[in-house]
Design a protein around this motif. Structure first.
Motif, PDB file in Angstrom:
ATOM      1  N   ARG A 121       0.876  -1.167   0.000  1.00 40.18           N
ATOM      2  CA  ARG A 121       0.000   0.000   0.000  1.00 40.18           C
ATOM      3  C   ARG A 121       0.914   1.216   0.000  1.00 40.18           C
ATOM      4  N   VAL A 122       0.809   2.015  -1.066  1.00 41.20           N
ATOM      5  CA  VAL A 122       1.731   3.139  -1.222  1.00 41.20           C
ATOM      6  C   VAL A 122       0.974   4.439  -1.473  1.00 41.20           C
ATOM      7  N   ALA A 123       1.527   5.521  -0.961  1.00 37.19           N
ATOM      8  CA  ALA A 123       1.035   6.855  -1.277  1.00 37.19           C
ATOM      9  C   ALA A 123       1.907   7.398  -2.401  1.00 37.19           C
ATOM     10  N   THR A 124       1.282   7.943  -3.443  1.00 38.40           N
ATOM     11  CA  THR A 124       2.062   8.383  -4.597  1.00 38.40           C
ATOM     12  C   THR A 124       1.254   9.315  -5.490  1.00 38.40           C
ATOM     13  N   LYS A 125       1.965  10.131  -6.263  1.00 34.01           N
ATOM     14  CA  LYS A 125       1.307  10.895  -7.324  1.00 34.01           C
ATOM     15  C   LYS A 125       1.475  10.184  -8.666  1.00 34.01           C
ATOM     16  N   TYR A 126       2.030   8.969  -8.619  1.00 32.75           N
ATOM     17  CA  TYR A 126       2.250   8.163  -9.825  1.00 32.75           C
ATOM     18  C   TYR A 126       1.510   6.824  -9.740  1.00 32.75           C
ATOM     19  N   LEU A 146      -1.871  11.004  -3.941  1.00 30.49           N
ATOM     20  CA  LEU A 146      -1.611  12.293  -3.301  1.00 30.49           C
ATOM     21  C   LEU A 146      -0.877  13.176  -4.302  1.00 30.49           C
ATOM     22  N   ASN A 147      -1.030  14.487  -4.155  1.00 28.82           N
ATOM     23  CA  ASN A 147      -0.327  15.417  -5.041  1.00 28.82           C
ATOM     24  C   ASN A 147       0.900  16.029  -4.392  1.00 28.82           C
ATOM     25  N   GLY A 148       1.068  15.799  -3.106  1.00 29.09           N
ATOM     26  CA  GLY A 148       2.223  16.344  -2.400  1.00 29.09           C
ATOM     27  C   GLY A 148       2.256  15.830  -0.973  1.00 29.09           C
ATOM     28  N   ALA A 149       3.291  16.243  -0.230  1.00 29.63           N
ATOM     29  CA  ALA A 149       3.453  15.854   1.183  1.00 29.63           C
ATOM     30  C   ALA A 149       3.428  14.340   1.355  1.00 29.63           C
ATOM     31  N   ARG A 161       4.230   2.760   2.698  1.00 28.71           N
ATOM     32  CA  ARG A 161       5.347   3.152   1.840  1.00 28.71           C
ATOM     33  C   ARG A 161       4.918   4.280   0.907  1.00 28.71           C
ATOM     34  N   ILE A 162       5.886   4.906   0.274  1.00 30.95           N
ATOM     35  CA  ILE A 162       5.589   5.936  -0.720  1.00 30.95           C
ATOM     36  C   ILE A 162       6.366   5.640  -1.995  1.00 30.95           C
ATOM     37  N   VAL A 163       5.859   6.151  -3.107  1.00 28.49           N
ATOM     38  CA  VAL A 163       6.611   6.168  -4.369  1.00 28.49           C
ATOM     39  C   VAL A 163       6.672   7.621  -4.792  1.00 28.49           C
ATOM     40  N   ASP A 164       7.892   8.147  -4.912  1.00 31.71           N
ATOM     41  CA  ASP A 164       8.029   9.577  -5.208  1.00 31.71           C
ATOM     42  C   ASP A 164       9.342   9.840  -5.928  1.00 31.71           C
ATOM     43  N   LEU A 165       9.462  11.077  -6.415  1.00 32.39           N
ATOM     44  CA  LEU A 165      10.724  11.515  -7.008  1.00 32.39           C
ATOM     45  C   LEU A 165      11.761  11.703  -5.921  1.00 32.39           C
TER      46      LEU A 165
END
Length: 221
Positions: A121-126, A146-149, A161-165
């Motif tokens: 389960r990930v939070a991401t803008k992708y 999510l779009n940020g934070a 977890r998150i997936v981000d730049l």
């Protein structure tokens, strides 16, 4: 006279690196373009047949795909997320380097092995890029858009977890997270609307070549 060619350029970190390339390609924006305090969105250049718009990075691809802008500068992360068939990406500008990565809390990472994941389960803008990546590995991915934070999501229990730049990794570290898997390396690309490339080839073709030469000249210096 035909309408000017519009080039969409992202706000933020890519803009500073893009300005020298634009100039090498023969495009010099009006002074307000480089002013972060300017609220204008459209800008003139030294060429009457070219104007620039400054928009959010994620919106560059949308403007170009729908023909509102004919060219754009955008990260390959955005192209992977949207996968627009209307866009052609002929030149890697070799700027804006970073990566799309999976990160998780340091304590979780200490006993974790990404090769053993079956569900995440990930939070991401992708969400699309993320699901494709995990599906290819046989992992079920539940994405919270999510779009940020993003970095606060694990702390608050929104997603483990998150997936981000990721660039330097400093933001992750300051929020108690660590990179555990790199999904893709990212760089900025010159993109072109496919239909415009055919209908306005006399001006867009030389522009693409000008950017390609600008990259070559910069890399040779």
């Amino acid at each position: 006279m035909a309408d000017p060619i519009i080039i969409a350029v992202p706000k933020g970190r890519i803009l500073e690196e893009a300005l020298p390339l634009l100039e090498k390609a023969g495009i010099v924006p009006e002074a307000a373009f480089a002013d972060p305090d300017s609220r204008a969105l459209r800008f003139a250049t030294n060429r009457a047949d070219i104007s620039l718009i400054r928009v959010r990075a994620f919106d560059v691809a949308t403007f170009v795909a729908h023909g509102a802008a004919q060219l754009g500068l955008v990260g390959s992360d955005v192209l992977m997320e949207f996968d627009y068939s209307e866009i052609y990406a002929p030149v890697d500008l070799d700027i804006g380097h970073c990566r799309v990565s999976v990160a998780e809390p340091v304590a979780m990472a200490a006993g974790d092995d990404p090769r053993e994941w079956s569900h995440v389960r990930v939070a991401t803008k992708y969400p699309h890029l993320t699901k494709r990546h995990f599906e290819a590995r046989g992992v079920q991915a539940e994405c919270v858009k999510l779009n940020g934070a993003m970095e606060i999501a694990p702390v608050l229990g929104l997603a483990g977890r998150i997936v981000d730049l990721v660039s330097s990794g400093r933001t992750l570290k300051e929020n108690g997270l660590v990179e555990v898997e790199v999904i893709a390396q990212v760089s900025t690309r010159l993109i072109v609307n496919r239909a415009a490339f055919k209908t306005r080839a006399a001006i867009i073709g030389p522009l693409v070549e000008a950017f390609r030469r600008a990259v070559e000249v910069r890399d040779a210096a």
